[in-house]
Scaffold this motif. Structure first.
Motif, PDB file in Angstrom:
ATOM      1  N   ASN A  49       0.826  -1.209   0.000  1.00 22.80           N
ATOM      2  CA  ASN A  49       0.000   0.000   0.000  1.00 22.80           C
ATOM      3  C   ASN A  49       0.860   1.258   0.000  1.00 22.80           C
ATOM      4  OD1 ASN A  49       0.051   1.377   2.913  1.00 22.80           O
ATOM      5  ND2 ASN A  49       0.157  -0.846   3.213  1.00 22.80           N
ATOM      6  N   TRP A  57      -2.211  12.149  -2.563  1.00 23.64           N
ATOM      7  CA  TRP A  57      -2.658  11.210  -3.593  1.00 23.64           C
ATOM      8  C   TRP A  57      -4.156  10.926  -3.539  1.00 23.64           C
ATOM      9  CZ3 TRP A  57       0.398   8.138  -7.170  1.00 23.64           C
ATOM     10  CH2 TRP A  57       1.725   8.572  -7.264  1.00 23.64           C
ATOM     11  N   THR A  61      -4.672   6.292  -3.248  1.00 21.51           N
ATOM     12  CA  THR A  61      -4.092   5.318  -2.311  1.00 21.51           C
ATOM     13  C   THR A  61      -5.005   4.105  -2.170  1.00 21.51           C
ATOM     14  OG1 THR A  61      -5.075   6.402  -0.363  1.00 21.51           O
ATOM     15  CG2 THR A  61      -2.875   7.127  -1.036  1.00 21.51           C
ATOM     16  N   TYR A  64      -4.561   2.093  -5.482  1.00 24.11           N
ATOM     17  CA  TYR A  64      -3.316   1.319  -5.430  1.00 24.11           C
ATOM     18  C   TYR A  64      -3.510   0.068  -4.568  1.00 24.11           C
ATOM     19  CZ  TYR A  64       1.718   0.421  -4.890  1.00 24.11           C
ATOM     20  OH  TYR A  64       2.966  -0.147  -4.906  1.00 24.11           O
ATOM     21  N   ARG A  67      -5.412  -2.549  -6.469  1.00 24.62           N
ATOM     22  CA  ARG A  67      -4.606  -3.190  -7.506  1.00 24.62           C
ATOM     23  C   ARG A  67      -3.741  -4.313  -6.938  1.00 24.62           C
ATOM     24  NH1 ARG A  67      -2.108  -5.987 -10.197  1.00 24.62           N
ATOM     25  NH2 ARG A  67      -0.808  -5.534 -12.023  1.00 24.62           N
ATOM     26  N   HIS A  68      -3.274  -4.156  -5.712  1.00 22.31           N
ATOM     27  CA  HIS A  68      -2.313  -5.108  -5.156  1.00 22.31           C
ATOM     28  C   HIS A  68      -2.898  -6.049  -4.106  1.00 22.31           C
ATOM     29  CE1 HIS A  68       1.058  -3.254  -7.230  1.00 22.31           C
ATOM     30  NE2 HIS A  68       0.526  -2.076  -6.927  1.00 22.31           N
ATOM     31  N   CYS A 200      -4.069   0.676 -14.074  1.00 23.79           N
ATOM     32  CA  CYS A 200      -3.365   1.023 -12.840  1.00 23.79           C
ATOM     33  C   CYS A 200      -1.861   1.082 -13.053  1.00 23.79           C
ATOM     34  CB  CYS A 200      -3.700   0.024 -11.731  1.00 23.79           C
ATOM     35  SG  CYS A 200      -5.357   0.221 -11.043  1.00 23.79           S
ATOM     36  N   PHE A 204       0.010   4.597 -12.278  1.00 19.45           N
ATOM     37  CA  PHE A 204       0.961   4.764 -11.187  1.00 19.45           C
ATOM     38  C   PHE A 204       2.393   4.919 -11.688  1.00 19.45           C
ATOM     39  CE2 PHE A 204      -2.645   2.929  -8.855  1.00 19.45           C
ATOM     40  CZ  PHE A 204      -2.782   3.923  -7.893  1.00 19.45           C
ATOM     41  N   GLU A 208       4.280   8.249 -10.536  1.00 20.19           N
ATOM     42  CA  GLU A 208       5.497   8.088  -9.741  1.00 20.19           C
ATOM     43  C   GLU A 208       6.688   8.746 -10.441  1.00 20.19           C
ATOM     44  OE1 GLU A 208       5.514   3.886  -9.240  1.00 20.19           O
ATOM     45  OE2 GLU A 208       4.089   3.924  -7.569  1.00 20.19           O
TER      46      GLU A 208
END
Length: 597
Positions: A49, A57, A61, A64, A67-68, A200, A204, A208
Motif C-alpha cells: 500500500n 494522492w 491510495t 493502489y 490493484r495489489h 493502474c 501509477f 510516480e
C-alpha cells in the motif's frame, strides 16, 4: 488477498454514512495517517500500500491498494459523495443529502443491477461533460486550458513528456484528451480485470515518474493534491485508448453527487428564538458613545427592503441612537422614498443620510447578472464619499435582517486588515474560478466591515483596474470577486453567523468556504440573515424560515402588506412546505434527534 467476482470500492476520506452492498465496499483512504477511524471498514493500509501518501494522492491510495490486494473479475472505484447510478431508468434527480433505502432504490445501488451494468460493458464511466470555466458555461475550454487555469500548468507538461516517452501507444489518446472539450471527472470507473490492471500500471508508473520531477513544496494544501488531479486526465486517456486499441465497450452512467447536508435545526425554532431575543431588548441612552456607521446601496426598487434591514438593526440594539445609516445611491431614490425612509429611521431612534454617487467611473466594470445593478460597485468608492469623520463602516446588503445587536459586529477587532467578511456558501468554487490561494477563505460581500480610513490611503481605483485587466474574463460575482482578489491575503474572517445565507437552511450542492460545524452554529444562532437566493421573502414562493421575521419589520413601515395579502401569503407558503417531501423528512429527522441535532 480479497477475492470476489466484482469489487467496487466506495472511498471515504472522513467518517460518514456507509454506502455498502456485497459489491459496494467502503474503504477508508489514508488510514495509515491515523486522522480518523471507521469501525468495520477496510483500510487502505494493509498488504502492499501507499496509504501514507493519501494527503497528496487522495483516492489513489485506495486504488493502489485495490490493484495489489484484491482479486476480482471487475474492479471499480467511487467516492462516498460521487457514485455511479446503476438504476435501469435514469434518475430524475442525481443529488442526495442523506443515505437510506430511498437512495439505494433511486440510484440502483443494488448488486443485481450493478452486476447487470458490469456485464453490459468492459468499462463503465460517468457521463462525459463539456469543459468550461467554473460558473461560466459560456466560456468553453480544452482540458489542457482547464488544467492550467485550475492548477500549475507546467506539471501537465511534465506528465505529457512522461506519457510520450514511456507509453507511446497511449500518448495519442492523451493528446486527444488534452485538446478535447469533453471529459469525465473524479477518476470514477468500473473495468474488467485485464483493463484495470493495465490502467493502474500505466497510471501509477506515470505519476510516480512525475512525482520524482515535480517540486510541490511551495504549493498550497489544495494544489498539493496534484496526483489526484492529474489522474483524472490520465484516466480519460486510458479509456480512450482501451476503446480504440482493445475494442473495449465503454458505457457511460449518470453520476450521483452528495450535497452538504443542511444543519439540523428546526425553522420554527430559530425564528421563535430570534423574535424572543429581539423582544427582550431594553433600549438605553447611548449618548456619548461612538457612532456605529452602517452603509447600504439602495435604489427605489429596494427602498422597502432597505427599510426592513435598517429597522431590524434599530430594533435589535439597546442604543439605536448610535446607529448612523448612509444610503449610497446614484440619485435614483425618489424624494418620496427618501422621506419615507427618513421617517422609518428617525421614528426608531436612528439617523440617516443619503449620499449620491457619480458612477461614471464605474461603468466599465462587468454586470453579468440580470438582477445586479451598478450600485453593487458603490462600496468600492464609498470611502471617497463618506464624511471625513467616518473612519470605519459596516456595509450591509438590503436583503438582510439583523438579529443580533450590530454593536457586537462593530466591536470585532479588524487586527489591521482593511476589510472583514464571512465565508461564502460557494466559496471553494468561487476561489478556484478567480485562481485564489487555498489559504484564502473566499468571503461573501453582502455583510462586511471596512476600515474606511485605511481605504483613503490606498490606490483603490488603480488597484481595481489592475484586477480587472488581469482577471476580467473570470469575474462574474461583480465587486465580490474584486474585493476577494484585492484582499486575498489581507482579510479578517468574520464568524459565519454575521452573514447567514439561504443555503445554510437547505442542502448545499456547492462547496462552501466554511465547515459543517461553522454552518451548524451559524444556522442555529444567526446574527445577520442574508436572503441570498433568488426567491426573496417578498416573493410568494419563498419558504425561507425567516420570511415571517422580514414581514414583522416590513409591516411596521408604510410598505406593509394588507391583511388579506398576508393571509394568502402565509397559507401558500405553509402548503408549499407541507408538500415538499424533503422538508418533511428533514424536520421529522431533526425532531427525532432532539430538536437541534
Amino acid at each position: 488477498m480479497i477475492s470476489q467476482e466484482t469489487f467496487i470500492s466506495v472511498v471515504y476520506f472522513k467518517d460518514a454514512p456507509r454506502i455498502a452492498t456485497k459489491i459496494l465496499t467502503p474503504v477508508q483512504a489514508g488510514r495509515a495517517l491515523g486522522r480518523f477511524s471507521m469501525e468495520g471498514v477496510i483500510g487502505d493500509d494493509t498488504g502492499e500500500n501507499i496509504s501514507e501518501k493519501n494527503i497528496a494522492w487522495n483516492e489513489l491510495t485506495a486504488l493502489y491498494w485495490m490493484r495489489h490486494n484484491v482479486d476480482a473479475e471487475y474492479y471499480g472505484q467511487m467516492h462516498y459523495r460521487r457514485l455511479l447510478a446503476f438504476s435501469e431508468k435514469a434518475p430524475k434527480r442525481l443529488s442526495f443529502e442523506e443515505i437510506g433505502p430511498r437512495e439505494y432504490d433511486q440510484f440502483g445501488w443494488d448488486d443485481r443491477l450493478i452486476e447487470k451494468a458490469c456485464r453490459s460493458a468492459d468499462i463503465l464511466t460517468p457521463n462525459m461533460r463539456d469543459i468550461f470555466l467554473p460558473g461560466m458555461p459560456e466560456v468553453p475550454m480544452t482540458a489542457s486550458e482547464f488544467y492550467s487555469h485550475q492548477h500549475h500548468g507546467g506539471d501537465m507538461d511534465i506528465v505529457e513528456e512522461i506519457v510520450k516517452s514511456r507509453f507511446p501507444e497511449i500518448y495519442p489518446y492523451f493528446v486527444q484528451v488534452l485538446t478535447g472539450r469533453r471529459i469525465f471527472f473524479n477518476s470514477i470507473t468500473v473495468m474488467r480485470k485485464p483493463l484495470f490492471h493495465e490502467y493502474c500500471d500505466f497510471l501509477f508508473a506515470t505519476l510516480e515518474a512525475a512525482e520524482a520531477r515535480i517540486d510541490t513544496s511551495t504549493y498550497d494544501p489544495y494544489q498539493k493534491r496534484i496526483w489526484g488531479f492529474l489522474a483524472e486526465y490520465l484516466t480519460n486517456a486510458y479509456v480512450h485508448y482501451a476503446k480504440a486499441v482493445h475494442d473495449a465497450k465503454v458505457r457511460e452512467l449518470p453520476l450521483t453527487w452528495g450535497m452538504r447536508p443542511r444543519p439540523p435545526v428546526l425553522p420554527e425554532q430559530v425564528l421563535a428564538e430570534a423574535r424572543a431575543r429581539r423582544d427582550a431588548i431594553t433600549v438605553r441612552d447611548g449618548t456619548g458613545a461612538e457612532d456605529i456607521n452602517v452603509v447600504l446601496s439602495v435604489d427605489d426598487r429596494y427602498a422597502p427592503h432597505a427599510a426592513v434591514t435598517i429597522l431590524s438593526a434599530l430594533r435589535t440594539t439597546e442604543t439605536p441612537g448610535r446607529l448612523r445609516f448612509f444610503i449610497l445611491n446614484g440619485g435614483n431614490v425618489s424624494p418620496a422614498n427618501r422621506k419615507t425612509l427618513e421617517q422609518v429611521v428617525t421614528g426608531a431612534g436612528g439617523r440617516i443620510e443619503f449620499i449620491d454617487i457619480d458612477d461614471h467611473d464605474l461603468r466599465f466594470l462587468p454586470l453579468n447578472r440580470d438582477y445586479v445593478s451598478i450600485a453593487t460597485y458603490y462600496r468600492l468608492v464609498m470611502h471617497q464619499y463618506l464624511p471625513g469623520d467616518v473612519d470605519k463602516a459596516i456595509y450591509i446588503d438590503a436583503d438582510t435582517i439583523v438579529v443580533e445587536p450590530l454593536e457586537k459586529l462593530w466591536d470585532i477587532d479588524l487586527e489591521g486588515h482593511p476589510v472583514a467578511g464571512a465565508p461564502d456558501d460557494a466559496g471553494f468554487q468561487q476561489a478556484r474560478r478567480i485562481q485564489l490561494s487555498a489559504e484564502h477563505r473566499y468571503f461573501n460581500a453582502g455583510v462586511m466591515v471596512f476600515d474606511v480610513a485605511k481605504f483613503r490611503t490606498m490606490e483603490i481605483a488603480s488597484d481595481v483596474l489592475a484586477v480587472y485587466r488581469e482577471k476580467g474574463p473570470y469575474i462574474i460575482a461583480q465587486d465580490q470577486d474584486i474585493l476577494n482578489i484585492l484582499f486575498e491575503r489581507d482579510t479578517k474572517v468574520l464568524p459565519l453567523c454575521w452573514n447567514v445565507g439561504t443555503r445554510l437552511y437547505r442542502a448545499n450542492p456547492l462547496e462552501p468556504s466554511y465547515s459543517e460545524e461553522e454552518a451548524f452554529e451559524a444556522a442555529r444562532a444567526p446574527a445577520i440573515v442574508h436572503f441570498t437566493d433568488k426567491k426573496k421573502p417578498w416573493h410568494i414562493k419563498c419558504t425561507h424560515p425567516f420570511t415571517e421575521l422580514y414581514w414583522d419589520y416590513r409591516n411596521e413601515t408604510p410598505w406593509a402588506e394588507t391583511a388579506f395579502a398576508g393571509r394568502k401569503r402565509r397559507l401558500l407558503q405553509m402548503l408549499r412546505r407541507r408538500l415538499r417531501a424533503r422538508d418533511k423528512r428533514f424536520e421529522r429527522k431533526v425532531v427525532a434527534a432532539g430538536g437541534k441535532g
